[in-house]
Design an enzyme around this catalytic site. Structure first.
Site, PDB file in Angstrom:
ATOM      1  N   ASP A 260     -16.623  14.403   2.083  1.00 52.45           N
ATOM      2  CA  ASP A 260     -15.224  14.657   2.414  1.00 52.45           C
ATOM      3  C   ASP A 260     -15.115  15.447   3.710  1.00 52.45           C
ATOM      4  OD1 ASP A 260     -12.289  14.763   1.384  1.00 52.45           O
ATOM      5  OD2 ASP A 260     -12.732  16.767   2.159  1.00 52.45           O
TER       6      ASP A 260
ATOM      7  N   TYR B  92     -11.407  19.862  10.832  1.00 54.17           N
ATOM      8  CA  TYR B  92     -12.582  20.690  10.536  1.00 54.17           C
ATOM      9  C   TYR B  92     -13.478  20.845  11.772  1.00 54.17           C
ATOM     10  CZ  TYR B  92     -11.283  19.691   5.642  1.00 54.17           C
ATOM     11  OH  TYR B  92     -10.605  19.544   4.455  1.00 54.17           O
TER      12      TYR B  92
ATOM     13  N   LYS C  68      -9.250  12.900   7.402  1.00 54.98           N
ATOM     14  CA  LYS C  68      -7.815  13.191   7.242  1.00 54.98           C
ATOM     15  C   LYS C  68      -7.111  13.281   8.592  1.00 54.98           C
ATOM     16  CE  LYS C  68      -9.204  15.980   3.270  1.00 54.98           C
ATOM     17  NZ  LYS C  68     -10.465  16.609   3.684  1.00 54.98           N
TER      18      LYS C  68
ATOM     19  N   HIS D 282      -3.153  14.767   5.947  1.00 52.97           N
ATOM     20  CA  HIS D 282      -3.698  16.067   5.543  1.00 52.97           C
ATOM     21  C   HIS D 282      -2.651  16.964   4.866  1.00 52.97           C
ATOM     22  CE1 HIS D 282      -7.319  18.763   6.658  1.00 52.97           C
ATOM     23  NE2 HIS D 282      -6.765  19.192   5.547  1.00 52.97           N
TER      24      HIS D 282
END
Ligand code: A2P
Length: 317
Positions: A44, A49, A78, A111
């Protein structure tokens, strides 16, 4: 054992995935390599990130090394909030695929049910939000569905959606989201959302299942409880001959949710890949369900503006 759940579009999602939020640089690379070596088939990630290149490098190296095939993996990324305009949805997907060095992902999630003005990573004033009246969630979601038609993602879903927001979206779009990824653990079991998603066949993925102690300081709340150190949880885990983390992961799977514990530590990555049938015994399940503390760990208040990001007074309602 690689337990998996069927999604409403016919694809399957492996029950345990490696979470990569907060994993950085080489740590992200090593975690993904280790997880694949141990048997994880679900990774994931997310554009925000900032580690998709490392995640992608690890996946590529694992495939080249013969540890796994691309088809055996389930990779999620996402769409960040600043890419909600349809053209930007396409651009963001392109960027993620390029960083991941993949031709497609298995799951593309919106997201947050929040839009930022293009170019804004984290807003600090109202004008940097894009009111949903101007950029409705369904417009973004339909653009994501077009990526699915083009084979760039196998499934499309959302993240951080409450029952109300799922209902609003579902009324406006052709295909219900395959997945809603939200915070779920014994301190925040979200029973109402769990029941609604079971009824409407939206699969839930549990994020921050271990209480996400390593969150950045801006997301920590004063005096917050620590889930893994809960004495009730530790007592139940001991009786069940599991570590507290294993119990949390097994509990999540027992509820029919997939679960994405994050770790950068090889021993803990191995420990978290719980080889259990996904049913807990009645006594263990009841003991975890009886934990009375309630707490939401991921609650970035600065992103919730009444009348700007959402209607009404509570973002999570
Ligand atoms: P580390 O990466 O050093 O293993 P969450 O998945 O809820 O976001 O929680 C992640 C946090 O939990 C990280 O601080 C991670 O540290 C820690 N963690 C992951 N697995 C375990 C485990 N089996 N036991 C204790 N802590 C763990």
């Amino acid at each position: 054992m690689n337990t998996s759940f069927e999604l409403n579009d016919g694809h399957r999602i492996p029950a345990i995935g490696l979470g990569t939020w907060k994993s950085k640089d080489d740590g992200a690379y090593r975690a993904v390599r280790e997880a694949i070596a141990v048997g994880y088939r679900h990774i994931d990630g997310a554009w925000i990130y900032g580690n998709e290149d490392q995640v992608g490098r690890a996946i590529g190296d694992a495939v080249r090394a013969g540890d796994v095939t691309r088809e055996e993996l389930f990779v999620t990324t996402k769409l960040w909030n600043s890419f909600h305009a349809p053209d930007d949805v396409e651009r963001a997907m392109g960027e993620s695929l390029k960083s991941l060095a993949l031709d497609y992902v298995d799951l593309y999630l919106m997201h947050w049910p929040i839009a930022f003005r293009p170019g804004v990573m984290i807003p600090d004033e109202d004008s940097q939000f894009w009111p949903l009246s101007d950029m409705p969630l369904e417009v973004t979601y339909e653009a994501m569905l077009r990526l699915k038609e083009r084979g760039l993602t196998k499934s499309v879903g959302v993240s951080n959606f409450s029952v109300n927001k799922l209902e609003v979206l579902a009324a406006a779009v052709e295909q219900f989201p395959a997945v809603n990824q939200v915070e779920l653990h014994p301190y925040h079991p979200q029973e109402k959302l769990l029941a609604y998603c079971a009824k409407t066949k939206v699969h839930l993925t549990a994020y921050s299942p271990l209480g996400s102690r390593d969150r950045p300081p801006r997301l920590l709340q004063q005096g917050e409880p620590t889930l893994l150190e809960s004495s009730s949880l530790q007592d139940v885990a001991k009786r069940a001959e599991l570590t507290p983390a294993q119990l949390l992961i097994a509990w999540a799977i027992d509820r029919g949710t997939s679960v994405i514990p994050k770790s950068e530590n090889p021993d803990r990555i191995r420990q978290n890949f719980v080889h259990l049938p996904h049913a807990l015994d009645e006594q263990t399940r009841a003991a975890v369900d009886a934990i009375a503390t309630r707490f939401r760990f991921v609650n970035p208040q600065g992103m919730f503006r009444d009348g700007v990001t959402h209607e009404g007074s509570d973002f999570w309602a």
